[in-house]
Design a protein around this motif. Structure first.
Motif, mmCIF file in Angstrom:
data_model
loop_
_atom_site.group_PDB
_atom_site.id
_atom_site.type_symbol
_atom_site.label_atom_id
_atom_site.label_comp_id
_atom_site.label_asym_id
_atom_site.label_seq_id
_atom_site.Cartn_x
_atom_site.Cartn_y
_atom_site.Cartn_z
ATOM 1 N N TRP A 10 0.816 -1.203 0.000
ATOM 2 C CA TRP A 10 0.000 0.000 0.000
ATOM 3 C C TRP A 10 0.857 1.264 0.000
ATOM 4 O O TRP A 10 0.356 2.340 -0.338
ATOM 5 C CB TRP A 10 -0.942 0.007 1.198
ATOM 6 N N LEU A 11 2.129 1.172 0.346
ATOM 7 C CA LEU A 11 3.005 2.341 0.332
ATOM 8 C C LEU A 11 3.293 2.831 -1.088
ATOM 9 O O LEU A 11 3.762 3.950 -1.268
ATOM 10 C CB LEU A 11 4.326 2.037 1.040
ATOM 11 N N LEU A 12 3.002 1.994 -2.077
ATOM 12 C CA LEU A 12 3.195 2.428 -3.464
ATOM 13 C C LEU A 12 2.305 3.621 -3.802
ATOM 14 O O LEU A 12 2.703 4.487 -4.585
ATOM 15 C CB LEU A 12 2.920 1.278 -4.430
ATOM 16 N N PHE A 13 1.125 3.680 -3.214
ATOM 17 C CA PHE A 13 0.198 4.769 -3.520
ATOM 18 C C PHE A 13 0.699 6.117 -2.995
ATOM 19 O O PHE A 13 0.788 7.073 -3.769
ATOM 20 C CB PHE A 13 -1.200 4.457 -3.003
ATOM 21 N N PRO A 14 1.044 6.246 -1.697
ATOM 22 C CA PRO A 14 1.554 7.549 -1.254
ATOM 23 C C PRO A 14 2.862 7.931 -1.945
ATOM 24 O O PRO A 14 3.085 9.103 -2.257
ATOM 25 C CB PRO A 14 1.768 7.395 0.249
ATOM 26 N N MET A 15 3.708 6.950 -2.216
ATOM 27 C CA MET A 15 4.966 7.249 -2.895
ATOM 28 C C MET A 15 4.702 7.713 -4.326
ATOM 29 O O MET A 15 5.375 8.615 -4.829
ATOM 30 C CB MET A 15 5.884 6.022 -2.875
ATOM 31 N N GLY A 16 3.717 7.128 -4.976
ATOM 32 C CA GLY A 16 3.340 7.546 -6.325
ATOM 33 C C GLY A 16 2.785 8.960 -6.340
ATOM 34 O O GLY A 16 3.106 9.750 -7.225
ATOM 35 N N PHE A 17 1.948 9.295 -5.341
ATOM 36 C CA PHE A 17 1.401 10.650 -5.263
ATOM 37 C C PHE A 17 2.500 11.670 -4.984
ATOM 38 O O PHE A 17 2.474 12.781 -5.508
ATOM 39 C CB PHE A 17 0.308 10.734 -4.203
ATOM 40 N N MET A 18 3.473 11.287 -4.150
ATOM 41 C CA MET A 18 4.588 12.197 -3.891
ATOM 42 C C MET A 18 5.407 12.422 -5.162
ATOM 43 O O MET A 18 5.804 13.555 -5.462
ATOM 44 C CB MET A 18 5.476 11.643 -2.783
ATOM 45 N N ALA A 19 5.658 11.359 -5.909
ATOM 46 C CA ALA A 19 6.418 11.492 -7.151
ATOM 47 C C ALA A 19 5.656 12.363 -8.144
ATOM 48 O O ALA A 19 6.249 13.198 -8.846
ATOM 49 C CB ALA A 19 6.707 10.117 -7.744
ATOM 50 N N LEU A 20 4.355 12.198 -8.213
ATOM 51 C CA LEU A 20 3.541 13.031 -9.101
ATOM 52 C C LEU A 20 3.601 14.496 -8.681
ATOM 53 O O LEU A 20 3.696 15.392 -9.525
ATOM 54 C CB LEU A 20 2.094 12.539 -9.099
ATOM 55 N N GLY A 21 3.569 14.755 -7.387
ATOM 56 C CA GLY A 21 3.673 16.127 -6.898
ATOM 57 C C GLY A 21 5.012 16.758 -7.234
ATOM 58 O O GLY A 21 5.079 17.929 -7.619
ATOM 59 N N VAL A 22 6.089 15.989 -7.094
ATOM 60 C CA VAL A 22 7.413 16.497 -7.442
ATOM 61 C C VAL A 22 7.486 16.793 -8.928
ATOM 62 O O VAL A 22 8.018 17.842 -9.345
ATOM 63 C CB VAL A 22 8.510 15.485 -7.024
ATOM 64 N N PHE A 23 6.941 15.927 -9.756
ATOM 65 C CA PHE A 23 6.956 16.125 -11.200
ATOM 66 C C PHE A 23 6.161 17.369 -11.594
ATOM 67 O O PHE A 23 6.604 18.178 -12.419
ATOM 68 C CB PHE A 23 6.419 14.880 -11.908
ATOM 69 N N ARG A 24 5.004 17.556 -10.986
ATOM 70 C CA ARG A 24 4.184 18.732 -11.295
ATOM 71 C C ARG A 24 4.875 20.014 -10.851
ATOM 72 O O ARG A 24 4.809 21.039 -11.528
ATOM 73 C CB ARG A 24 2.810 18.612 -10.656
ATOM 74 N N SER A 25 5.548 19.967 -9.696
ATOM 75 C CA SER A 25 6.290 21.141 -9.234
ATOM 76 C C SER A 25 7.421 21.476 -10.197
ATOM 77 O O SER A 25 7.686 22.653 -10.476
ATOM 78 C CB SER A 25 6.864 20.896 -7.841
ATOM 79 N N TRP A 26 8.084 20.462 -10.699
ATOM 80 C CA TRP A 26 9.170 20.676 -11.659
ATOM 81 C C TRP A 26 8.632 21.287 -12.949
ATOM 82 O O TRP A 26 9.230 22.199 -13.509
ATOM 83 C CB TRP A 26 9.887 19.358 -11.922
ATOM 84 N N LEU A 27 7.489 20.796 -13.425
ATOM 85 C CA LEU A 27 6.887 21.367 -14.631
ATOM 86 C C LEU A 27 6.478 22.820 -14.409
ATOM 87 O O LEU A 27 6.651 23.664 -15.294
ATOM 88 C CB LEU A 27 5.669 20.543 -15.062
ATOM 89 N N ASP A 28 5.937 23.134 -13.237
ATOM 90 C CA ASP A 28 5.561 24.506 -12.919
ATOM 91 C C ASP A 28 6.800 25.401 -12.877
ATOM 92 O O ASP A 28 6.774 26.528 -13.380
ATOM 93 C CB ASP A 28 4.831 24.555 -11.586
ATOM 94 N N TYR A 29 7.881 24.901 -12.285
ATOM 95 C CA TYR A 29 9.134 25.656 -12.244
ATOM 96 C C TYR A 29 9.638 25.946 -13.651
ATOM 97 O O TYR A 29 10.028 27.075 -13.961
ATOM 98 C CB TYR A 29 10.186 24.881 -11.455
ATOM 99 N N ARG A 30 9.626 24.934 -14.527
ATOM 100 C CA ARG A 30 10.097 25.134 -15.906
ATOM 101 C C ARG A 30 9.244 26.157 -16.639
ATOM 102 O O ARG A 30 9.757 26.999 -17.378
ATOM 103 C CB ARG A 30 10.065 23.813 -16.672
ATOM 104 N N SER A 31 7.933 26.115 -16.436
ATOM 105 C CA SER A 31 7.030 27.057 -17.097
ATOM 106 C C SER A 31 7.320 28.481 -16.639
ATOM 107 O O SER A 31 7.421 29.399 -17.459
ATOM 108 C CB SER A 31 5.586 26.688 -16.788
ATOM 109 N N ARG A 32 7.473 28.683 -15.338
ATOM 110 C CA ARG A 32 7.767 30.010 -14.815
ATOM 111 C C ARG A 32 9.138 30.499 -15.271
ATOM 112 O O ARG A 32 9.319 31.677 -15.558
ATOM 113 C CB ARG A 32 7.700 30.016 -13.295
#
Length: 58
Positions: A10-32
């Motif tokens: 079940w830890l795969l789910f929170p770890m997956g959400f964290m990875a998705l959050g990091v990826f989205r933050s990186w995309l937002d940083y690149r856009s800015r």
């Protein structure tokens, strides 16, 4: 080792959400960063930036 995975699968789910959050933050940083680069180029050329470009930073 197999039991360890089955106990904590079940830890795969929170770890997956964290990875998705990091990826989205990186995309937002690149856009800015890209918008800031364009604004910097416009300022160097002495041109007024469009309002839509400035609003994108907000």
């Amino acid at each position: 080792m197999d039991n360890l995975f089955w106990h904590f699968w079940w830890l795969l789910f929170p770890m997956g959400f964290m990875a998705l959050g990091v990826f989205r933050s990186w995309l937002d940083y690149r856009s800015r960063r890209d918008v800031a680069d364009v604004l910097r180029e416009l300022a160097a050329a002495g041109r007024e930036p469009p309002a839509a470009l400035i609003n994108r930073l907000r």
